[in-house]
Design an enzyme around this catalytic site. Sequence first.
Site, short mmCIF file in Angstrom:
data_model
loop_
_atom_site.label_atom_id
_atom_site.label_comp_id
_atom_site.label_asym_id
_atom_site.label_seq_id
_atom_site.Cartn_x
_atom_site.Cartn_y
_atom_site.Cartn_z
CD GLU A 188 -16.74 17.63 -47.85
OE1 GLU A 188 -16.50 17.10 -46.74
OE2 GLU A 188 -15.90 18.27 -48.49
N GLY A 215 -12.75 24.18 -43.38
CA GLY A 215 -11.96 25.02 -42.49
C GLY A 215 -12.85 25.90 -41.66
CB THR A 220 -11.29 30.52 -43.94
OG1 THR A 220 -10.52 30.71 -42.77
CG2 THR A 220 -10.40 30.47 -45.14
CG ASN A 234 -9.68 19.16 -37.99
OD1 ASN A 234 -9.54 19.33 -39.20
ND2 ASN A 234 -10.83 18.81 -37.46
CB CYS A 285 -15.53 20.18 -37.51
SG CYS A 285 -15.71 18.65 -38.44
CD GLU A 342 -18.99 20.01 -45.45
OE1 GLU A 342 -19.41 20.07 -44.27
OE2 GLU A 342 -19.71 19.66 -46.41
P1 NAD Z 1 -8.67 27.67 -41.73
O1 NAD Z 1 -9.94 28.20 -42.28
O2 NAD Z 1 -7.75 28.61 -41.06
O3 NAD Z 1 -7.81 26.96 -42.87
C1 NAD Z 1 -8.31 25.91 -43.65
C2 NAD Z 1 -7.59 25.88 -44.97
O4 NAD Z 1 -7.90 27.06 -45.69
C3 NAD Z 1 -6.06 25.87 -44.85
O5 NAD Z 1 -5.52 25.07 -45.88
C4 NAD Z 1 -5.70 27.32 -45.07
O6 NAD Z 1 -4.39 27.51 -45.56
C5 NAD Z 1 -6.74 27.73 -46.10
N1 NAD Z 1 -7.04 29.16 -46.15
C6 NAD Z 1 -6.96 30.08 -45.15
N2 NAD Z 1 -7.32 31.30 -45.61
C7 NAD Z 1 -7.65 31.14 -46.91
C8 NAD Z 1 -8.12 32.03 -47.92
N3 NAD Z 1 -8.29 33.31 -47.69
N4 NAD Z 1 -8.38 31.53 -49.14
C9 NAD Z 1 -8.20 30.21 -49.39
N5 NAD Z 1 -7.74 29.34 -48.50
C10 NAD Z 1 -7.47 29.80 -47.26
O7 NAD Z 1 -9.08 26.48 -40.76
P2 NAD Z 1 -8.14 25.61 -39.84
O8 NAD Z 1 -7.74 26.45 -38.67
O9 NAD Z 1 -7.10 24.94 -40.67
O10 NAD Z 1 -9.14 24.46 -39.36
C11 NAD Z 1 -9.96 24.56 -38.25
C12 NAD Z 1 -11.37 24.89 -38.67
O11 NAD Z 1 -11.86 23.94 -39.59
C13 NAD Z 1 -12.35 24.84 -37.51
O12 NAD Z 1 -13.21 25.95 -37.59
C14 NAD Z 1 -13.13 23.56 -37.75
O13 NAD Z 1 -14.43 23.53 -37.20
C15 NAD Z 1 -13.17 23.52 -39.22
N6 NAD Z 1 -13.43 22.17 -39.70
C16 NAD Z 1 -14.64 21.89 -40.24
C17 NAD Z 1 -14.93 20.61 -40.68
C18 NAD Z 1 -16.26 20.27 -41.29
O14 NAD Z 1 -16.36 19.21 -41.89
N7 NAD Z 1 -17.27 21.10 -41.17
C19 NAD Z 1 -13.97 19.60 -40.55
C20 NAD Z 1 -12.74 19.92 -39.98
C21 NAD Z 1 -12.48 21.21 -39.57
#
Ligand code: NAD
Length: 483
Positions: free
Chosen positions: A463, A227, A231, A151, A283, A249
């Site tokens: 963080e 993410g 995950t 994002n 997020c 996060e």
């Molecule tokens: P995601 O969890 O699908 O992916 C995030 C990252 O993790 C990607 O690089 C992905 O390839 C990797 N990943 C996926 N499965 C994995 C596994 N089994 N092991 C290791 N790595 C793995 O998330 P997304 O769809 O890319 O992002 C959206 C999400 O991120 C939303 O839920 C959002 O709220 C969250 N987010 C949180 C913050 C925060 O600071 N709290 C900030 C931005 C986004």
Amino acid sequence: MMELQNLIGGEMMNSESGNWLENVEPATGKIFSRIPRSGAADVEAAVQAARKAFPGWSSTPFEERAACLRRLGALIATHSEALIAAESQDNGKPVSLARAVDIPRAQKNLEFFAGAIEHFASEVHIPGGSEFIHYTHRKPIGVVGCISPWNLPLYLFTWKIAPALAAGNCVVAKPSEVTPVTAWMLSEWIAEAGFPSGAFNVIHGLGGEAGRALVEHPLVKAISFTGGTQTGAEITRTTAGMFKKLSLELGGKNPAIVFADCDLEKAVATTIRSSFANQGQICLCSSRVLIEDSLYETFRDALVNKAKRIRPGDPSDPTTKMGALVSAEHRDKVLGYIKSAVGQGATVLCGGGAAPAPNDRCKSGYFVQPTILEGLGPECNINQEEIFGPVITLQRFFSETEAIALANDSVYGLAATIWTENLSKAHRVAGLVESGIAWINCWLVRDLRTPFGGVKSSGVGREGGFEALRFFTEPQSVCVPTN
Ligand code: NAD
């Protein structure tokens, strides 16, 4: 077609398997680049390169590590136009947003942690009457993994790698496979910034393959992950019994609490931004707007009026304020939530479906109208699950106690916004809301020194500032006699 490569031990290279993943431009639905589909062998090579570089990098004077970060920040500034265009093309976000937020912030992250490491100090305990002093030696951990989402691609990628490198760790980073381009561009400038080979490595690929291999690698002693909550849970399960340091996060379902005594104009204008910025894919975006009964209709109508004026446009057009959602799959998920809400009896106050293509170039892009829903109770899935798109719900409350109960009726606890001109109420409510961040009469105002993170299912750890440097170091207590 643009072909991206991994950075391993200072060399740009394809994946060992020779397999690729296609990368799509969300505004057009067209494939415009491909990335290595890396796996365990590539992660192994990157981890070994990082391990080899660790003694040298961790013993490099902190001033020199800071200088490398600053030079990388300066390279971001030099290439900012290319990065802005790339971020917009890869993610679907408007160039205006990448210009105002993503790319300047990526540069700032590097500069900020260059400064932070110069001011980072650790504790000394000198007990009165004792013949011993105790000091805390904060050592870099070794090889660490940084995994980031789509994002805010370069923004969040640099937010992790900068403190990790500043503290003297060697990094294997995995950007999202959905938005890999700007991390790849950055990896091309690492040597020019002065980092030694292997101090910083970038692996592209799927989360379940490259990401998972990084998480389960026994030599990777810490994982900084941003993410989705699912995950995050999977990473916790994968690392159970491995005793790695984890910073997670995760997702959010953030309330905006609007009291009748708020500054209406300011609250409406900022709630529009907090709901729909980056197509609602931040997020920290508000997704549940809770409004006090006596202001409900006035606030609702003002909000809906403004939202109706937002037209998703071609992200490459400098006047566009709302772009495309990141992928067809994500667009379908968001539209599915809207359909489900309507099926459950929600009233659609504006939006409610896919947005028309802004021009011929974007006729196959993933555009969704800003959508405001009302009429659903707190228990319904639309008010419980993270949608992560331009969709918000309105709920009415009758008392401060009810507002707090509604705000906390969620498994998530990332951010809340509170709108009231009554200062003591604002502080009281902020203290009672279960969230890692509370914004009073504002939104997304960040001081990079403050702790950043969520409670409940929104994450573990913080963080930002010295919190990040503490995460990326291992404290050792050393005790020594004074004579
Ligand atoms: P995601 O969890 O699908 O992916 C995030 C990252 O993790 C990607 O690089 C992905 O390839 C990797 N990943 C996926 N499965 C994995 C596994 N089994 N092991 C290791 N790595 C793995 O998330 P997304 O769809 O890319 O992002 C959206 C999400 O991120 C939303 O839920 C959002 O709220 C969250 N987010 C949180 C913050 C925060 O600071 N709290 C900030 C931005 C986004």
